[in-house]
Design a protein around this motif. Structure first.
Motif, PDB file in Angstrom:
ATOM      1  N   CYS A   1      44.192 -28.610 -38.577  1.00  0.00           N
ATOM      2  CA  CYS A   1      43.219 -27.560 -38.282  1.00  0.00           C
ATOM      3  C   CYS A   1      41.913 -28.232 -37.858  1.00  0.00           C
ATOM      4  O   CYS A   1      41.392 -29.098 -38.563  1.00  0.00           O
ATOM      5  CB  CYS A   1      43.002 -26.687 -39.516  1.00  0.00           C
TER       6      CYS A   1
ATOM      7  N   VAL B   1      44.784 -24.153 -35.230  1.00  0.00           N
ATOM      8  CA  VAL B   1      45.828 -24.800 -36.032  1.00  0.00           C
ATOM      9  C   VAL B   1      47.030 -25.108 -35.145  1.00  0.00           C
ATOM     10  O   VAL B   1      47.472 -24.268 -34.360  1.00  0.00           O
ATOM     11  CB  VAL B   1      46.268 -23.911 -37.214  1.00  0.00           C
TER      12      VAL B   1
ATOM     13  N   ASN C   1      57.798 -24.360 -34.766  1.00  0.00           N
ATOM     14  CA  ASN C   1      56.437 -24.907 -34.807  1.00  0.00           C
ATOM     15  C   ASN C   1      55.771 -24.953 -33.439  1.00  0.00           C
ATOM     16  O   ASN C   1      54.749 -25.623 -33.259  1.00  0.00           O
ATOM     17  CB  ASN C   1      56.439 -26.314 -35.421  1.00  0.00           C
TER      18      ASN C   1
ATOM     19  N   ILE D   1      51.942 -18.141 -39.248  1.00  0.00           N
ATOM     20  CA  ILE D   1      52.857 -19.286 -39.142  1.00  0.00           C
ATOM     21  C   ILE D   1      54.202 -18.954 -39.790  1.00  0.00           C
ATOM     22  O   ILE D   1      55.268 -19.260 -39.248  1.00  0.00           O
ATOM     23  CB  ILE D   1      52.238 -20.530 -39.787  1.00  0.00           C
TER      24      ILE D   1
ATOM     25  N   TYR E   1      50.210 -29.404 -40.977  1.00  0.00           N
ATOM     26  CA  TYR E   1      49.408 -28.623 -40.047  1.00  0.00           C
ATOM     27  C   TYR E   1      48.010 -29.206 -39.913  1.00  0.00           C
ATOM     28  O   TYR E   1      47.340 -29.505 -40.901  1.00  0.00           O
ATOM     29  CB  TYR E   1      49.318 -27.157 -40.501  1.00  0.00           C
TER      30      TYR E   1
ATOM     31  N   HIS F   1      50.896 -27.581 -35.388  1.00  0.00           N
ATOM     32  CA  HIS F   1      51.744 -28.457 -36.191  1.00  0.00           C
ATOM     33  C   HIS F   1      51.518 -29.901 -35.774  1.00  0.00           C
ATOM     34  O   HIS F   1      51.323 -30.205 -34.593  1.00  0.00           O
ATOM     35  CB  HIS F   1      53.214 -28.082 -36.002  1.00  0.00           C
TER      36      HIS F   1
ATOM     37  N   PHE G   1      46.584 -27.118 -45.010  1.00  0.00           N
ATOM     38  CA  PHE G   1      46.248 -27.712 -43.725  1.00  0.00           C
ATOM     39  C   PHE G   1      45.516 -29.033 -43.956  1.00  0.00           C
ATOM     40  O   PHE G   1      44.907 -29.247 -45.005  1.00  0.00           O
ATOM     41  CB  PHE G   1      45.311 -26.809 -42.906  1.00  0.00           C
TER      42      PHE G   1
END
Length: 290
Positions: free
Chosen positions: A82, A164, A108, A102, A80, A166, A4
């Motif tokens: 976060c 989180v 996504n 995920i 990704y 995408h 991430f």
């Protein structure tokens, strides 16, 4: 698992930031990209971030959460994004649970949250358990020994950090809304923008956990009237959106994902929200931000 890009906006909060970054390095299953936005940094934050080799953005004054988040987007190197508060401590397994979820999803179009443990303030989908509210009184070993024993189910309505998304979805909704600077109600606003763009899979994961010290850095800043800005922008209150659209706080039920409330109940809540907005404007206690 895929790494991430972790956004951490920080405002002269070096002790908590150091603990946060240390927990990411110790308790993550892979090496994530850590990006810090340094607001002012007069407490040594800027020098420390540079010495640690972290990616960062910087402003000489505090520009709030929204602009900080959008500036950090320019540094993203992963798929990704976060969002993590600087007064959070991630617990072992936090990223594995998110990554596993995920991997199970077909695309996504999701928004996932970890589950927060905090010492004082109860709220939907939060575990209240006191392991300290400062770096000095933090009961780290006790927390690490007990956090898995604190019971909660997966829950509906991811909103709160850590969360989180995408990066393509982040870009689709345009990141955080700077009209909400310095940031009150920017999290539910971001969630509402996701909803508007068709993102329905919003889930909080019990297996992904963080500790939140509730350092209340927002107490140092002049707040925007986020509650009313949300209402004026979306035509309903944040609480109505949370309860009737995302069902935040309820145990996760897949059948509710595409089933927002309809009918007289929704109409009543929307009407009440609009009457409330009108009353505030008539009284002169709130004016839309232009």
């Amino acid at each position: 698992m895929k790494p991430f890009s972790i956004f951490i906006p920080s405002w002269n909060n070096l002790g908590f930031l150091q603990l946060c970054v240390e927990s990411i390095r110790r308790h993550s299953a892979c090496q994530h990209q850590i990006i810090v936005h340094v607001n002012e940094g007069t407490d040594g934050t800027l020098e420390w971030v540079r010495s640690e080799g972290l990616d960062y953005t910087y402003t000489e004054r505090n520009v709030g959460v929204c602009l900080s988040m959008n500036m950090m987007r320019t540094k993203v190197q992963t798929d990704y994004i976060c969002f993590l508060n600087d007064d959070m401590y991630v617990l072992p397994g936090w990223d594995t649970a998110l990554a596993d979820e995920i991997d199970r999803l077909p695309d996504n179009r999701f928004f996932l949250s970890a589950t927060t443990i905090q010492p004082h303030t109860p709220a939907d989908s939060i575990i209240v358990a006191d392991y300290g509210d400062s770096v000095e009184n933090f009961q780290e070993q006790k927390l690490l020994a007990e956090y898995r024993q604190l019971s909660i189910s997966d829950w509906m309505g991811a909103t709160m950090p850590p969360n989180v998304v995408h990066r393509d979805i982040w870009d689709l909704v345009g990141g955080y809304s700077v009209e909400l600077t310095p940031g009150m109600y920017s999290d539910p606003d971001f969630t509402a923008k996701l909803w508007l763009c068709g993102i329905r899979y919003m889930k909080g994961l019990s297996a992904s956990r963080v500790y939140h010290f509730e350092s209340k850095s927002t107490g140092k800043v002049k707040k925007n009237c986020g509650q009313m800005q949300f209402l004026m922008k979306w035509g309903l209150t944040s609480s109505t959106f949370r309860r009737l659209y995302t069902y935040r706080g309820r145990d996760f039920e897949p059948q509710l994902i595409d089933s927002p409330a309809t009918g007289s109940r929704l109409r009543w809540h929307v009407l009440r929200g609009r009457l409330k907005a009108l009353w505030y404007v008539v009284r002169g206690t709130f004016r839309p931000v232009l």
